[in-house]
Write a protein that holds these residues in place. Structure first.
Motif, PDB file in Angstrom:
ATOM      1  N   LEU B  14      -9.245   8.418   7.739  1.00 59.72           N
ATOM      2  CA  LEU B  14      -8.498   7.817   8.851  1.00 59.72           C
ATOM      3  C   LEU B  14      -7.349   6.975   8.308  1.00 59.72           C
ATOM      4  O   LEU B  14      -6.214   7.049   8.797  1.00 59.72           O
ATOM      5  CB  LEU B  14      -9.427   6.966   9.714  1.00 59.72           C
ATOM      6  CG  LEU B  14      -8.736   6.161  10.821  1.00 59.72           C
ATOM      7  CD1 LEU B  14      -9.442   6.354  12.163  1.00 59.72           C
ATOM      8  CD2 LEU B  14      -8.631   4.683  10.485  1.00 59.72           C
ATOM      9  N   ASN B  15      -7.625   6.185   7.282  1.00 56.51           N
ATOM     10  CA  ASN B  15      -6.579   5.334   6.710  1.00 56.51           C
ATOM     11  C   ASN B  15      -5.424   6.144   6.131  1.00 56.51           C
ATOM     12  O   ASN B  15      -4.259   5.780   6.303  1.00 56.51           O
ATOM     13  CB  ASN B  15      -7.176   4.442   5.610  1.00 56.51           C
ATOM     14  CG  ASN B  15      -7.938   3.255   6.164  1.00 56.51           C
ATOM     15  OD1 ASN B  15      -7.731   2.853   7.306  1.00 56.51           O
ATOM     16  ND2 ASN B  15      -8.824   2.691   5.353  1.00 56.51           N
ATOM     17  N   ALA B  16      -5.758   7.216   5.443  1.00 56.19           N
ATOM     18  CA  ALA B  16      -4.713   8.053   4.842  1.00 56.19           C
ATOM     19  C   ALA B  16      -3.849   8.678   5.930  1.00 56.19           C
ATOM     20  O   ALA B  16      -2.621   8.758   5.806  1.00 56.19           O
ATOM     21  CB  ALA B  16      -5.343   9.130   3.958  1.00 56.19           C
ATOM     22  N   ASP B  17      -4.486   9.086   7.002  1.00 56.17           N
ATOM     23  CA  ASP B  17      -3.762   9.705   8.107  1.00 56.17           C
ATOM     24  C   ASP B  17      -2.873   8.674   8.813  1.00 56.17           C
ATOM     25  O   ASP B  17      -1.711   8.947   9.162  1.00 56.17           O
ATOM     26  CB  ASP B  17      -4.785  10.299   9.086  1.00 56.17           C
ATOM     27  CG  ASP B  17      -4.188  11.360   9.990  1.00 56.17           C
ATOM     28  OD1 ASP B  17      -3.032  11.790   9.751  1.00 56.17           O
ATOM     29  OD2 ASP B  17      -4.870  11.762  10.946  1.00 56.17           O
ATOM     30  N   TYR B  18      -3.395   7.482   8.996  1.00 51.48           N
ATOM     31  CA  TYR B  18      -2.681   6.358   9.617  1.00 51.48           C
ATOM     32  C   TYR B  18      -1.414   6.032   8.808  1.00 51.48           C
ATOM     33  O   TYR B  18      -0.311   5.907   9.356  1.00 51.48           O
ATOM     34  CB  TYR B  18      -3.639   5.169   9.666  1.00 51.48           C
ATOM     35  CG  TYR B  18      -3.121   3.876  10.250  1.00 51.48           C
ATOM     36  CD1 TYR B  18      -3.468   3.499  11.549  1.00 51.48           C
ATOM     37  CD2 TYR B  18      -2.332   3.001   9.506  1.00 51.48           C
ATOM     38  CE1 TYR B  18      -3.034   2.291  12.086  1.00 51.48           C
ATOM     39  CE2 TYR B  18      -1.886   1.795  10.041  1.00 51.48           C
ATOM     40  CZ  TYR B  18      -2.240   1.440  11.333  1.00 51.48           C
ATOM     41  OH  TYR B  18      -1.809   0.254  11.858  1.00 51.48           O
ATOM     42  N   ALA B  19      -1.580   5.908   7.491  1.00 49.13           N
ATOM     43  CA  ALA B  19      -0.449   5.563   6.621  1.00 49.13           C
ATOM     44  C   ALA B  19       0.608   6.664   6.656  1.00 49.13           C
ATOM     45  O   ALA B  19       1.810   6.397   6.715  1.00 49.13           O
ATOM     46  CB  ALA B  19      -0.936   5.350   5.187  1.00 49.13           C
ATOM     47  N   ARG B  20       0.146   7.894   6.639  1.00 45.05           N
ATOM     48  CA  ARG B  20       1.031   9.057   6.669  1.00 45.05           C
ATOM     49  C   ARG B  20       1.838   9.065   7.963  1.00 45.05           C
ATOM     50  O   ARG B  20       3.039   9.360   7.962  1.00 45.05           O
ATOM     51  CB  ARG B  20       0.124  10.287   6.581  1.00 45.05           C
ATOM     52  CG  ARG B  20       0.765  11.615   6.537  1.00 45.05           C
ATOM     53  CD  ARG B  20      -0.338  12.652   6.359  1.00 45.05           C
ATOM     54  NE  ARG B  20       0.162  13.998   6.535  1.00 45.05           N
ATOM     55  CZ  ARG B  20      -0.007  14.732   7.639  1.00 45.05           C
ATOM     56  NH1 ARG B  20      -0.686  14.252   8.664  1.00 45.05           N
ATOM     57  NH2 ARG B  20       0.502  15.937   7.702  1.00 45.05           N
ATOM     58  N   CYS B  21       1.186   8.746   9.052  1.00 45.34           N
ATOM     59  CA  CYS B  21       1.853   8.689  10.355  1.00 45.34           C
ATOM     60  C   CYS B  21       3.003   7.681  10.323  1.00 45.34           C
ATOM     61  O   CYS B  21       4.136   7.993  10.698  1.00 45.34           O
ATOM     62  CB  CYS B  21       0.800   8.338  11.409  1.00 45.34           C
ATOM     63  SG  CYS B  21       1.438   7.776  12.986  1.00 45.34           S
ATOM     64  N   LEU B  22       2.738   6.485   9.836  1.00 45.02           N
ATOM     65  CA  LEU B  22       3.781   5.453   9.800  1.00 45.02           C
ATOM     66  C   LEU B  22       4.871   5.795   8.789  1.00 45.02           C
ATOM     67  O   LEU B  22       6.057   5.599   9.047  1.00 45.02           O
ATOM     68  CB  LEU B  22       3.179   4.085   9.472  1.00 45.02           C
ATOM     69  CG  LEU B  22       2.216   3.504  10.523  1.00 45.02           C
ATOM     70  CD1 LEU B  22       1.687   2.146  10.065  1.00 45.02           C
ATOM     71  CD2 LEU B  22       2.883   3.378  11.888  1.00 45.02           C
ATOM     72  N   ASP B  23       4.470   6.321   7.634  1.00 47.08           N
ATOM     73  CA  ASP B  23       5.453   6.592   6.584  1.00 47.08           C
ATOM     74  C   ASP B  23       6.328   7.797   6.919  1.00 47.08           C
ATOM     75  O   ASP B  23       7.462   7.896   6.459  1.00 47.08           O
ATOM     76  CB  ASP B  23       4.749   6.807   5.234  1.00 47.08           C
ATOM     77  CG  ASP B  23       4.064   5.530   4.744  1.00 47.08           C
ATOM     78  OD1 ASP B  23       4.315   4.458   5.330  1.00 47.08           O
ATOM     79  OD2 ASP B  23       3.283   5.607   3.788  1.00 47.08           O
ATOM     80  N   ASP B  24       5.799   8.698   7.715  1.00 48.02           N
ATOM     81  CA  ASP B  24       6.609   9.840   8.165  1.00 48.02           C
ATOM     82  C   ASP B  24       7.434   9.487   9.402  1.00 48.02           C
ATOM     83  O   ASP B  24       8.189  10.322   9.902  1.00 48.02           O
ATOM     84  CB  ASP B  24       5.700  11.038   8.513  1.00 48.02           C
ATOM     85  CG  ASP B  24       5.151  11.706   7.266  1.00 48.02           C
ATOM     86  OD1 ASP B  24       5.585  11.349   6.149  1.00 48.02           O
ATOM     87  OD2 ASP B  24       4.292  12.602   7.400  1.00 48.02           O
ATOM     88  N   GLY B  25       7.276   8.271   9.892  1.00 48.18           N
ATOM     89  CA  GLY B  25       8.009   7.878  11.095  1.00 48.18           C
ATOM     90  C   GLY B  25       7.496   8.560  12.360  1.00 48.18           C
ATOM     91  O   GLY B  25       8.194   8.612  13.372  1.00 48.18           O
TER      92      GLY B  25
END
Lengths: 159, 159, 159
Positions: B14-25
């Motif tokens: 979940l954390n990896a997906d969350y970070a990816r979401c924010l970092d990909d805008g």
């Protein structure tokens, strides 16, 4: 959408070993993380988004990777600076039989000969991996998508 | 005191997906990580230690999170800068049925339009998560405890 | 060469707890991560490569670690600055019964009283761990190999 725990840990283990290889300066072992043929490329987020095909570094075989190691040794790059990779956990995008697509964020620090340490570059590995029947993983594709353009030594150094 | 491996990996995913979401805008996907009602707050270590309730950002429903995304889009924040999250592994503090308390350390880097990259902020997610019967996780509470005060854009940007 | 998933996660959990202990300033809990006798040492990559035995900090018993904590409290080091550890996943080098050798890369950030945050040091934990029959891990050896020499406060502070 939950990924297989063994898969996440297997890729994480490959990533940890890959980072350790580069950070220890054990460059000769680096091509061994790839299958043959392969794709290894360093590019920027902008170029990747625009699907521009060729990045700063481009190699499509283990031989090309090995050649690059030889060039780096001749240029003594690893005598002048060292690296430290910090990697996040891989995010599994898809798995189709033994073909896996995953993404792993990274930060790379550079340590100069005089001890200065700075953040070198952040970014994300966009990977395709191959899983063998014995659950060994190799990289059939690693596109190193850097968050910003880096100018000097990046041309030479694997990330 | 050893935690369940599947739980650690599930939260890490979940954390990896969350970070990816924010970092990909991909901001519009961000509220989807939360259950409803929820608590999302950004605060400082000092305020958190003193149990001051309201942080720099505060939202207690998915609607409020969605409103924030709309404001960010109007302000074009993500056109001017990008982020890169590096997360540690979650530390499981407690698990009581489908309610989990965990902590995850983070470092966030900021990449400006001109390519400059700097360390933006470090800190720790203080989370409460809900586990569904199908082992899907959602955030019922994410308190983003920053190690220092940040002044400018932090007011607007999810971490 | 694939490592046992439970082992990777068990060591990762110990590491996360260790980092949390130091970053929360819960120093008194720190010696509890070690078995007795033990070896805790902070050294540099260069000294480690040359097998110079004694590093910047050296302790070979839980009592010595406890003494160090007392000194740190008297010196009020943790009142003036805080830390944030970001750790990679452990790489398992070997496992022989209940004896494990592993390596974990780290970056440590320092947050000063006035809010300034900077990268303090990067490096790698070179560990030997002991696994109990109940799969609890303790550190019989943690050599903190820093990528560069650090001059001021490192003498006093556990990493």
């Amino acid at each position: 959408m939950r990924a297989d725990p063994a898969l996440i840990l297997g890729i994480s283990e490959l990533n940890a070993d890959y980072a350790r290889c580069l950070d220890d300066g054990a460059l000769e072992a680096w091509p061994g993380f790839f299958s043959d043929p392969c794709l290894y490329s360093i590019t920027t987020r902008e170029n990747y988004a625009l699907r521009r095909p060729v990045g700063i570094i481009y190699a499509d075989s283990v031989d090309m990777l090995t050649d690059r190691v030889l060039s780096l040794r001749r240029a003594n790059v690893y005598e002048r600076q060292r690296y430290r990779h910090l990697l996040g956990m891989p995010f599994i995008r898809s798995r189709d039989g033994g073909q896996i697509a995953s993404e792993t964020p990274f930060a790379v620090y550079r340590i100069m000969r005089d001890g200065r340490t700075d953040l070198f570059v952040t970014g994300c590995y966009m990977d395709r991996l191959r899983e063998s029947p014995s659950a060994e993983y190799s990289l059939s594709e690693r596109i190193v998508v850097c968050d910003s353009e880096i100018f000097d030594t990046l041309v030479a150094i694997p990330l």
